[in-house]
Write a protein that holds these residues in place. Structure first.
Motif, mmCIF file in Angstrom:
data_model
loop_
_atom_site.group_PDB
_atom_site.id
_atom_site.type_symbol
_atom_site.label_atom_id
_atom_site.label_comp_id
_atom_site.label_asym_id
_atom_site.label_seq_id
_atom_site.Cartn_x
_atom_site.Cartn_y
_atom_site.Cartn_z
ATOM 1 N N VAL A 29 0.847 -1.195 0.000
ATOM 2 C CA VAL A 29 0.000 0.000 0.000
ATOM 3 C C VAL A 29 0.885 1.249 0.000
ATOM 4 C CG1 VAL A 29 -1.663 1.322 1.378
ATOM 5 C CG2 VAL A 29 -1.933 -1.149 1.120
ATOM 6 N N GLU A 30 1.911 1.213 0.861
ATOM 7 C CA GLU A 30 2.813 2.360 0.965
ATOM 8 C C GLU A 30 4.012 1.962 1.817
ATOM 9 O OE1 GLU A 30 1.668 6.802 0.670
ATOM 10 O OE2 GLU A 30 1.289 6.207 2.750
ATOM 11 N N CYS A 31 5.120 2.671 1.609
ATOM 12 C CA CYS A 31 6.270 2.608 2.512
ATOM 13 C C CYS A 31 6.237 3.877 3.344
ATOM 14 C CB CYS A 31 7.579 2.550 1.740
ATOM 15 S SG CYS A 31 7.929 0.954 1.007
ATOM 16 N N ALA A 32 6.406 3.740 4.644
ATOM 17 C CA ALA A 32 6.331 4.883 5.540
ATOM 18 C C ALA A 32 7.543 4.925 6.451
ATOM 19 C CB ALA A 32 5.056 4.812 6.381
ATOM 20 N N ALA A 33 7.925 6.145 6.819
ATOM 21 C CA ALA A 33 9.052 6.342 7.729
ATOM 22 C C ALA A 33 8.847 7.647 8.484
ATOM 23 C CB ALA A 33 10.363 6.393 6.949
ATOM 24 N N ILE A 34 9.559 7.763 9.573
ATOM 25 C CA ILE A 34 9.544 9.021 10.317
ATOM 26 C C ILE A 34 10.287 10.082 9.526
ATOM 27 C CG2 ILE A 34 10.235 10.180 12.455
ATOM 28 C CD1 ILE A 34 10.315 7.301 13.732
ATOM 29 N N VAL A 35 11.495 9.737 9.071
ATOM 30 C CA VAL A 35 12.404 10.684 8.427
ATOM 31 C C VAL A 35 12.713 10.232 7.008
ATOM 32 C CG1 VAL A 35 14.729 11.682 8.496
ATOM 33 C CG2 VAL A 35 13.482 11.271 10.636
ATOM 34 N N ASP A 36 12.716 11.184 6.087
ATOM 35 C CA ASP A 36 13.193 10.952 4.728
ATOM 36 C C ASP A 36 14.412 11.848 4.506
ATOM 37 O OD1 ASP A 36 13.522 10.307 2.041
ATOM 38 O OD2 ASP A 36 11.804 11.486 1.365
ATOM 39 N N LEU A 37 15.447 11.270 3.938
ATOM 40 C CA LEU A 37 16.645 12.010 3.538
ATOM 41 C C LEU A 37 16.681 12.010 2.010
ATOM 42 C CD1 LEU A 37 19.188 10.391 6.044
ATOM 43 C CD2 LEU A 37 17.887 12.512 6.341
ATOM 44 N N PRO A 38 15.880 12.880 1.365
ATOM 45 C CA PRO A 38 15.733 12.809 -0.092
ATOM 46 C C PRO A 38 17.030 13.009 -0.871
ATOM 47 C CG PRO A 38 14.540 14.692 0.812
ATOM 48 C CD PRO A 38 15.068 13.925 1.963
ATOM 49 N N ASP A 39 18.003 13.701 -0.289
ATOM 50 C CA ASP A 39 19.272 13.899 -0.978
ATOM 51 C C ASP A 39 19.989 12.581 -1.261
ATOM 52 O OD1 ASP A 39 18.805 16.622 -0.822
ATOM 53 O OD2 ASP A 39 20.199 16.953 0.833
#
Length: 176
Positions: free
Chosen positions: A143-153
């Protein structure tokens, strides 16, 4: 929506020079913030139809278990190699200096089941991508992957999205 950033400690130059490590143990150790964190994910997914929360070893367990409990969903662990006692499927993924493997029980999910995959942080996305491969090998749908923090770089969330996997995070750290 709850903003976890004020509760996340940044540790400069750990584990090596130039890295700004995002330490979420300070978020987990604040009882009010931890409740708000879990509640934020519960509210995000309370109207979404799915069957199980897949939590990734080890901080995904800390977060995924109370979310599964609150939403009355199954909790499925994805573990580091050698930690599960029954027949498993395994998937390798790249680390900065080598490879690692994760496993899931071969009977953990049934074909057609829908799952939320959760971890603490999205960096390069290797662990989440490997976990998603395990889930789909069992015939389940993400359905989705979820996380507290994303480091898009570091490109992990983009890589997952490029594979058609929806991604959600409560906060991002870009360019710092």
């Amino acid at each position: 929506m709850f903003d976890p950033k004020p509760y996340i400690r940044t540790v400069p130059d750990w584990p090596k020079s130039g890295v700004q490590f995002r330490d979420i143990t300070t978020l987990f150790s604040d009882k009010k913030a931890f409740r708000q964190l879990v509640d934020a994910f519960v509210h995000q997914y309370m109207d979404v139809e799915f069957d199980a929360v897949v939590g990734i070893d080890a901080r995904g367990f800390i977060l995924g278990s109370p979310i599964a409990y609150e939403l009355n969903k199954a909790f499925i662990p994805v573990r580091k190699k050698g930690k599960l006692p029954f027949a498993t499927l395994e998937e390798s993924y790249d680390l900065e200096y080598g490879q690692a493997e994760i496993q899931i029980h071969a009977d953990a999910l049934k074909p057609g089941e829908k799952v939320l995959v959760i971890d603490d942080l999205i960096a390069t996305g290797g662990t989440l991508e490997a976990s998603c491969k395990l889930v789909t090998r069992l015939g389940a749908e993400i359905v989705e992957c979820a996380a507290i923090v994303d480091l898009p770089d570091l490109g992990g969330s983009k890589n997952l999205k490029d594979q058609g996997i929806s991604v959600f995070s409560l906060c991002q750290y870009e360019g710092d």
